[in-house]
Write a protein that holds these residues in place. Structure first.
Motif, PDB file in Angstrom:
ATOM      1  N   ASP A   1      25.791  -5.527  10.338  1.00  0.00           N
ATOM      2  CA  ASP A   1      26.621  -5.631  11.532  1.00  0.00           C
ATOM      3  C   ASP A   1      27.633  -6.740  11.268  1.00  0.00           C
ATOM      4  O   ASP A   1      27.498  -7.869  11.738  1.00  0.00           O
ATOM      5  N   PHE A   2      28.663  -6.407  10.495  1.00  0.00           N
ATOM      6  CA  PHE A   2      29.583  -7.430  10.008  1.00  0.00           C
ATOM      7  C   PHE A   2      30.483  -7.979  11.119  1.00  0.00           C
ATOM      8  O   PHE A   2      30.916  -9.134  11.036  1.00  0.00           O
ATOM      9  N   ASP A   3      30.750  -7.180  12.151  1.00  0.00           N
ATOM     10  CA  ASP A   3      31.551  -7.683  13.267  1.00  0.00           C
ATOM     11  C   ASP A   3      30.833  -8.842  13.968  1.00  0.00           C
ATOM     12  O   ASP A   3      31.417  -9.908  14.187  1.00  0.00           O
ATOM     13  N   GLN A   4      29.575  -8.617  14.327  1.00  0.00           N
ATOM     14  CA  GLN A   4      28.817  -9.673  14.995  1.00  0.00           C
ATOM     15  C   GLN A   4      28.582 -10.860  14.064  1.00  0.00           C
ATOM     16  O   GLN A   4      28.614 -12.016  14.496  1.00  0.00           O
ATOM     17  N   SER A   5      28.354 -10.567  12.801  1.00  0.00           N
ATOM     18  CA  SER A   5      28.140 -11.633  11.826  1.00  0.00           C
ATOM     19  C   SER A   5      29.356 -12.552  11.761  1.00  0.00           C
ATOM     20  O   SER A   5      29.243 -13.784  11.836  1.00  0.00           O
ATOM     21  N   GLU A   6      30.541 -11.947  11.638  1.00  0.00           N
ATOM     22  CA  GLU A   6      31.750 -12.759  11.530  1.00  0.00           C
ATOM     23  C   GLU A   6      32.024 -13.532  12.818  1.00  0.00           C
ATOM     24  O   GLU A   6      32.504 -14.662  12.784  1.00  0.00           O
ATOM     25  N   LYS A   7      31.707 -12.930  13.971  1.00  0.00           N
ATOM     26  CA  LYS A   7      31.871 -13.641  15.230  1.00  0.00           C
ATOM     27  C   LYS A   7      31.009 -14.905  15.265  1.00  0.00           C
ATOM     28  O   LYS A   7      31.458 -15.976  15.708  1.00  0.00           O
ATOM     29  N   CYS A   8      29.766 -14.772  14.827  1.00  0.00           N
ATOM     30  CA  CYS A   8      28.867 -15.938  14.806  1.00  0.00           C
ATOM     31  C   CYS A   8      29.391 -17.005  13.843  1.00  0.00           C
ATOM     32  O   CYS A   8      29.423 -18.198  14.177  1.00  0.00           O
ATOM     33  N   TYR A   9      29.794 -16.575  12.654  1.00  0.00           N
ATOM     34  CA  TYR A   9      30.313 -17.528  11.678  1.00  0.00           C
ATOM     35  C   TYR A   9      31.566 -18.227  12.206  1.00  0.00           C
ATOM     36  O   TYR A   9      31.733 -19.446  12.041  1.00  0.00           O
ATOM     37  N   THR A  10      32.452 -17.466  12.837  1.00  0.00           N
ATOM     38  CA  THR A  10      33.699 -18.053  13.331  1.00  0.00           C
ATOM     39  C   THR A  10      33.434 -19.066  14.435  1.00  0.00           C
ATOM     40  O   THR A  10      34.057 -20.132  14.480  1.00  0.00           O
ATOM     41  N   SER A  11      32.498 -18.752  15.320  1.00  0.00           N
ATOM     42  CA  SER A  11      32.144 -19.703  16.384  1.00  0.00           C
ATOM     43  C   SER A  11      31.526 -20.966  15.800  1.00  0.00           C
ATOM     44  O   SER A  11      31.818 -22.079  16.252  1.00  0.00           O
ATOM     45  N   SER A  12      30.674 -20.804  14.792  1.00  0.00           N
ATOM     46  CA  SER A  12      30.089 -21.961  14.123  1.00  0.00           C
ATOM     47  C   SER A  12      31.170 -22.777  13.436  1.00  0.00           C
ATOM     48  O   SER A  12      31.179 -24.021  13.495  1.00  0.00           O
ATOM     49  N   LEU A  13      32.109 -22.083  12.809  1.00  0.00           N
ATOM     50  CA  LEU A  13      33.188 -22.765  12.093  1.00  0.00           C
ATOM     51  C   LEU A  13      34.004 -23.651  13.023  1.00  0.00           C
ATOM     52  O   LEU A  13      34.412 -24.758  12.640  1.00  0.00           O
ATOM     53  N   GLU A  14      34.245 -23.189  14.244  1.00  0.00           N
ATOM     54  CA  GLU A  14      35.037 -23.976  15.192  1.00  0.00           C
ATOM     55  C   GLU A  14      34.419 -25.348  15.433  1.00  0.00           C
ATOM     56  O   GLU A  14      35.126 -26.358  15.514  1.00  0.00           O
ATOM     57  N   TYR A  15      33.097 -25.373  15.532  1.00  0.00           N
ATOM     58  CA  TYR A  15      32.435 -26.667  15.753  1.00  0.00           C
ATOM     59  C   TYR A  15      32.575 -27.567  14.526  1.00  0.00           C
ATOM     60  O   TYR A  15      32.934 -28.744  14.645  1.00  0.00           O
ATOM     61  N   TRP A  16      32.297 -27.007  13.341  1.00  0.00           N
ATOM     62  CA  TRP A  16      32.329 -27.843  12.138  1.00  0.00           C
ATOM     63  C   TRP A  16      33.741 -28.313  11.809  1.00  0.00           C
ATOM     64  O   TRP A  16      33.923 -29.399  11.245  1.00  0.00           O
ATOM     65  N   GLN A  17      34.752 -27.534  12.198  1.00  0.00           N
ATOM     66  CA  GLN A  17      36.127 -27.994  12.035  1.00  0.00           C
ATOM     67  C   GLN A  17      36.412 -29.157  12.973  1.00  0.00           C
ATOM     68  O   GLN A  17      37.116 -30.101  12.604  1.00  0.00           O
ATOM     69  N   ALA A  18      35.866 -29.087  14.180  1.00  0.00           N
ATOM     70  CA  ALA A  18      36.101 -30.149  15.158  1.00  0.00           C
ATOM     71  C   ALA A  18      35.512 -31.477  14.701  1.00  0.00           C
ATOM     72  O   ALA A  18      36.103 -32.537  14.927  1.00  0.00           O
ATOM     73  N   VAL A  19      34.342 -31.423  14.042  1.00  0.00           N
ATOM     74  CA  VAL A  19      33.691 -32.664  13.605  1.00  0.00           C
ATOM     75  C   VAL A  19      33.971 -32.977  12.135  1.00  0.00           C
ATOM     76  O   VAL A  19      33.567 -34.018  11.635  1.00  0.00           O
ATOM     77  N   GLN A  20      34.663 -32.057  11.451  1.00  0.00           N
ATOM     78  CA  GLN A  20      35.050 -32.233  10.049  1.00  0.00           C
ATOM     79  C   GLN A  20      33.861 -32.606   9.165  1.00  0.00           C
ATOM     80  O   GLN A  20      33.847 -33.643   8.488  1.00  0.00           O
ATOM     81  N   ASN A  21      32.874 -31.728   9.152  1.00  0.00           N
ATOM     82  CA  ASN A  21      31.710 -31.889   8.277  1.00  0.00           C
ATOM     83  C   ASN A  21      31.908 -31.004   7.050  1.00  0.00           C
ATOM     84  O   ASN A  21      31.804 -29.773   7.148  1.00  0.00           O
ATOM     85  N   PRO A  22      32.207 -31.585   5.876  1.00  0.00           N
ATOM     86  CA  PRO A  22      32.561 -30.754   4.712  1.00  0.00           C
ATOM     87  C   PRO A  22      31.434 -29.859   4.218  1.00  0.00           C
ATOM     88  O   PRO A  22      31.688 -28.745   3.754  1.00  0.00           O
ATOM     89  N   LEU A  23      30.189 -30.316   4.311  1.00  0.00           N
ATOM     90  CA  LEU A  23      29.078 -29.502   3.835  1.00  0.00           C
ATOM     91  C   LEU A  23      28.952 -28.220   4.648  1.00  0.00           C
ATOM     92  O   LEU A  23      28.862 -27.121   4.092  1.00  0.00           O
ATOM     93  N   TRP A  24      28.944 -28.364   5.968  1.00  0.00           N
ATOM     94  CA  TRP A  24      28.789 -27.183   6.810  1.00  0.00           C
ATOM     95  C   TRP A  24      30.042 -26.319   6.815  1.00  0.00           C
ATOM     96  O   TRP A  24      29.964 -25.094   6.917  1.00  0.00           O
TER      97      TRP A  24
END
Length: 218
Positions: free
Chosen positions: A126-149
Motif C-alpha cells: 500500500d504505497f500511497d499510505q506508506s508514503e503519506k506516513c513517511y511524509t508526515s514523519s518527515l515534516e517533524y524531523w525537518q522541523a527539528v533538523q535531526n539528520p539521522l531520522w
C-alpha cells in the motif's frame, strides 16, 4: 544493547525485571519489559518479545497505568506482529500507539511510529499510505533538523519512489538522504549507499551501482 551485546543485555534485564517484580515498581518494570521485548525481537525470539510487550501493556493499561509506557508497549507489540507477518495486527497496534503519543503531545515518538506504520504499509504494497506516513514523519524531523531520522525517512521515501518506477525522483530523494546520513553516522551512510546501489543495479547503471556498493563498505 547499543554495542550489540544482546546476551549480556538480556541477562541484565532478566535480573532487573525479577527485582522490579519483587519491589512492585510498575512503571519501571514496564520500561524494562519493553526494552527486553526489543532485544528479543532483534534476536528473533518473537514469542518472548510478544509476551514482554503484552505484559507491559497489562501493567500500564488505562485508566490507572502510565500513559507514555502504554503507548510504548503498544508500539513494541505492533513491531513484533510486523516481524511475524501479522500485518493487520501490526497496523492496529501501531495506529493506537501513534494516537496515544499524539494525545500526550509526544511528537518525536509519534513521528517514529509514523515511520513504523510506513514500513508496514509498504510490506502490504500500500504505497500511497506508506508514503503519506513517511511524509508526515518527515515534516517533524525537518522541523527539528535531526539528520539521522531525516536520512532514515528520506531513504524509505526514496525506496517507495523506486518501487513505483519513479527512478529519477528516487535518486534525488536518496541523494538527499545520503547528505543527511553523512551528518548522522557511518552506519546510516552505508545503509543509504546500499539503497542507491540497489536502485542503480536494477536500472542497469552498473558503474554507478559498483561505486555506491564500494563506498558502502568503506
Amino acid at each position: 544493547m547499543l554495542r550489540g551485546d544482546h546476551k549480556a543485555s538480556l541477562e541484565l534485564l532478566d535480573e532487573a525485571i525479577r527485582d522490579l517484580r519483587n519491589a512492585g515498581s510498575t512503571e519501571e518494570l514496564a520500561a524494562a519489559l519493553i526494552r527486553r521485548s526489543a532485544i528479543n525481537r532483534r534476536l528473533g525470539h518473537y514469542e518472548n518479545a510478544l509476551k514482554d510487550a503484552q505484559d507491559a501493556i497489562e501493567l500500564t493499561r488505562p485508566p490507572f497505568g502510565a500513559p507514555q509506557k502504554y503507548a510504548e508497549a503498544l508500539r513494541a507489540e505492533g513491531l513484533v506482529y510486523f516481524q511475524t507477518g501479522e500485518l493487520a495486527d501490526a497496523l492496529w497496534k501501531l495506529r493506537e500507539s501513534y494516537r496515544r503519543f499524539q494525545d500526550l503531545g509526544m511528537e518525536s515518538d509519534a513521528a517514529k511510529v509514523l515511520l513504523d506504520l510506513g514500513v508496514v504499509y509498504s510490506a502490504r504494497a500500500d504505497f500511497d499510505q506508506s508514503e503519506k506516513c513517511y511524509t508526515s514523519s518527515l515534516e517533524y524531523w525537518q522541523a527539528v533538523q535531526n539528520p539521522l531520522w531525516l536520512a532514515n525517512v528520506l531513504n524509505n521515501i526514496g525506496m517507495i519512489q523506486y518501487l513505483r518506477s519513479q527512478f529519477e525522483q528516487a535518486v534525488i530523494t536518496l541523494e538527499r538522504s545520503l547528505s543527511y546520513s553523512r551528518l548522522a553516522s557511518p552506519r546510516m551512510q552505508g545503509y543509504v549507499l546500499t539503497s542507491l546501489g540497489d536502485l542503480y543495479r536494477d536500472v542497469r547503471a552498473l558503474k554507478e551501482a559498483r561505486q555506491a556498493y564500494n563506498q558502502a563498505v568503506e
